[in-house]
Scaffold this motif. Structure first.
Motif, mmCIF file in Angstrom:
data_model
loop_
_atom_site.group_PDB
_atom_site.id
_atom_site.type_symbol
_atom_site.label_atom_id
_atom_site.label_comp_id
_atom_site.label_asym_id
_atom_site.label_seq_id
_atom_site.Cartn_x
_atom_site.Cartn_y
_atom_site.Cartn_z
ATOM 1 N N ARG A 143 0.847 -1.205 0.000
ATOM 2 C CA ARG A 143 0.000 0.000 0.000
ATOM 3 C C ARG A 143 0.877 1.247 0.000
ATOM 4 O O ARG A 143 0.627 2.206 -0.713
ATOM 5 C CB ARG A 143 -0.921 0.003 1.220
ATOM 6 C CG ARG A 143 -1.967 -1.120 1.192
ATOM 7 C CD ARG A 143 -2.834 -1.099 2.444
ATOM 8 N NE ARG A 143 -3.323 0.242 2.709
ATOM 9 C CZ ARG A 143 -3.063 0.943 3.806
ATOM 10 N NH1 ARG A 143 -2.330 0.418 4.768
ATOM 11 N NH2 ARG A 143 -3.527 2.151 3.947
ATOM 12 N N CYS A 183 -13.289 -0.719 3.672
ATOM 13 C CA CYS A 183 -12.122 -0.437 4.517
ATOM 14 C C CYS A 183 -11.113 -1.573 4.362
ATOM 15 O O CYS A 183 -11.479 -2.749 4.360
ATOM 16 C CB CYS A 183 -12.565 -0.310 5.968
ATOM 17 S SG CYS A 183 -11.189 -0.249 7.123
ATOM 18 N N CYS A 200 -10.914 5.468 8.052
ATOM 19 C CA CYS A 200 -12.191 4.750 8.002
ATOM 20 C C CYS A 200 -13.084 5.306 9.112
ATOM 21 O O CYS A 200 -12.665 5.376 10.268
ATOM 22 C CB CYS A 200 -11.940 3.260 8.222
ATOM 23 S SG CYS A 200 -13.441 2.318 8.546
ATOM 24 N N HIS A 207 -6.086 5.441 5.546
ATOM 25 C CA HIS A 207 -6.039 4.994 4.142
ATOM 26 C C HIS A 207 -5.325 6.011 3.264
ATOM 27 O O HIS A 207 -5.303 7.196 3.568
ATOM 28 C CB HIS A 207 -7.468 4.828 3.587
ATOM 29 C CG HIS A 207 -8.195 3.646 4.111
ATOM 30 N ND1 HIS A 207 -8.723 3.613 5.376
ATOM 31 C CD2 HIS A 207 -8.496 2.455 3.535
ATOM 32 C CE1 HIS A 207 -9.305 2.435 5.559
ATOM 33 N NE2 HIS A 207 -9.181 1.718 4.453
ATOM 34 N N ASP A 211 -5.526 3.206 -2.116
ATOM 35 C CA ASP A 211 -6.221 2.011 -1.628
ATOM 36 C C ASP A 211 -7.534 1.795 -2.375
ATOM 37 O O ASP A 211 -8.013 0.666 -2.516
ATOM 38 C CB ASP A 211 -6.535 2.126 -0.129
ATOM 39 C CG ASP A 211 -5.278 2.090 0.731
ATOM 40 O OD1 ASP A 211 -4.290 1.455 0.305
ATOM 41 O OD2 ASP A 211 -5.290 2.694 1.818
#
Ligand SMILES: [Zn+2]
Length: 441
Positions: A143, A183, A200, A207, A211
């Motif tokens: 990520r 999420c 989230c 995040h 994502d």
């Protein structure tokens, strides 16, 4: 892509066909088909759709080619440690430069090198195996890498992603489209805010906007080559819309008519890519609805349709002849699957296929966007649905190259430029826009 076209497979097939045990008529027919060297029969529905008059003038003066290259680099001492090095390039050449290169086949390599430098490079690295970061899960490592790739100073292509996701062409006051995501941590759904980092609302997990692309969740080591090619395809797609976005923001969309955008490969982004593709579809539809030009073409050098079209050269005898098949034809006659229009869904494409004769020796498989792009385009696209058809084919017919077969010169150059070792980006696109601003001032 290389195929084994030697006689050996046919000999093997012939031995099998003569074995007494094989009496099944279907199998016998398949083997007979494999052995056959008579020309392919013309499938029902294959007809020349029309001809583009190549002698008519067009306004294209600049060719922008987007292409990606990927190399796997192992640690020479510990082979299990590997990373994928990805390089996407946007190459910008004038049609005059390309004419000069095409005419001069013995060109001084130093001069050719000068042309090859006319590229902006977007390098990325994706770890493939054996490269772990202490204190980080594989998922979070991936990520962070994807977020870094889309941020400056790597590619800075978040600008294009945001433009496509938030309908940047309509300006800042336009209503925000409804977008939501799961999420990464608690899997519950929430609305995507217009930010590059956000938490989230259910569990507070932090995040990145990247994502939302859903590329890095649940990736095990064995799926990582696929992840690397998805990252490359995503960077290519965003790079393709960089110049249209910059022209839109500079309110110079009328200049799009001077530009031919060529993408190496089909106009699509597989798997989770639909989240960008729906933004692309809306932007392209908006451009065409406003009467803007978008001379965009995907060139398929490999794949079912590219191979199929080579068997039917005689059906498209004259340069400019083209065949624009229905979706049903492509699915049934080219891919050999059954087609049910009621169940046909397409979330990944933004173009329709066509086979075109560009020169006495060039038959190519292309994709062009249509004026409506729901499900990727009409089930039975018509030439009138492709307002850029004439411009694209006229310009491409001037850009053919004989090495390799059916090649298109800017793609040959871009292929070789992205496969070279890394060189710093020269800011070619920005220079071009600055010149453009100077010319119109
Ligand atoms: Zn959560």
């Amino acid at each position: 892509m290389a195929y084994n076209k030697g006689k050996y497979p046919f000999e093997a097939a012939s031995k099998i066909a003569h074995m007494e045990v094989i009496r099944d008529p279907a199998l016998a027919e398949i083997l007979q088909g494999l052995r056959s060297d008579t020309p392919a029969t013309v499938p029902p529905g294959f007809l020349k759709t029309g001809t583009v008059d190549l002698s008519k003038p067009h306004e294209i003066s600049t060719v922008v080619t987007v292409d990606g290259g990927m190399t796997t680099i192992p640690n020479p001492k510990r082979r299990e440690k590997r990373v994928a090095f990805i390089q996407v390039g946007i190459m910008l050449l004038s049609l005059e430069d390309l004419d000069r290169i095409a005419e001069d086949i013995f060109m001084d390599p130093r001069r050719l090198n000068a042309y090859l430098k006319r590229i902006d490079r977007y390098p990325s690295i994706v770890p493939l195996s054996g490269v772990r970061r202490p204190g980080r899960t594989l998922r979070d490592s991936n990520r962070e890498i994807l977020n870094a790739i889309l941020s400056p100073p790597w590619t800075g292509l978040y600008d294009v992603l945001e433009f496509l996701l938030w309908r940047g062409w309509l300006g800042p006051t336009s209503p925000m489209p409804d977008r939501s995501m799961d999420c990464v941590q608690c899997r519950r759904v929430f609305s995507l805010p217009k930010q590059r980092t956000f938490s989230c609302p259910h569990c507070g997990f932090d995040h990145y906007l990247s994502d939302y692309l859903g590329l890095t969740t649940e990736t095990e080591d064995n799926g990582r080559e696929q992840l690397a090619s998805m990252v490359m395809a995503t960077v290519e797609l965003l790079a393709l819309f960089l110049l249209p976005m910059k022209l839109c923001k500079a309110r110079k969309l009328e200049r799009l008519r001077e530009i031919l955008l060529i993408k190496d490969g089909p106009l699509m982004l597989r798997a989770e890519g639909y989240r960008i593709v729906d933004g692309v579809r809306e932007f392209v539809e908006w451009l065409y609805a406003r009467g803007h030009c978008l001379n965009l073409v995907g060139v398929e050098k490999t794949g079912d349709f590219a191979e199929f079209i080579q068997d039917f050269e005689k059906q498209l005898p004259e340069p400019g002849d083209y065949f624009l098949p229905s979706r049903k034809f492509v699915v049934e006659q080219v891919q050999g699957r059954s087609f049910d229009p009621g169940k046909y869904r397409n979330r990944v494409s933004f173009g329709s296929r066509l086979g075109v004769r560009l020169s006495p020796t060039h038959m190519v498989a292309l994709q062009l966007p249509t004026s409506t792009l729901d499900e990727g385009g009409p089930l039975e696209p018509k030439p009138a649905d492709m307002s850029a058809l004439g411009n694209c084919i006229r310009a491409l017919s001037r850009l053919t190259s004989t090495k390799p077969d059916n090649a298109i010169l800017p793609l040959v150059l871009a292929n070789s430029a992205v496969s070279l070792s890394d060189r710093p980006s020269a800011g070619i696109l920005d220079d071009y826009l600055t010149q453009m601003a100077g010319a119109t001032a």
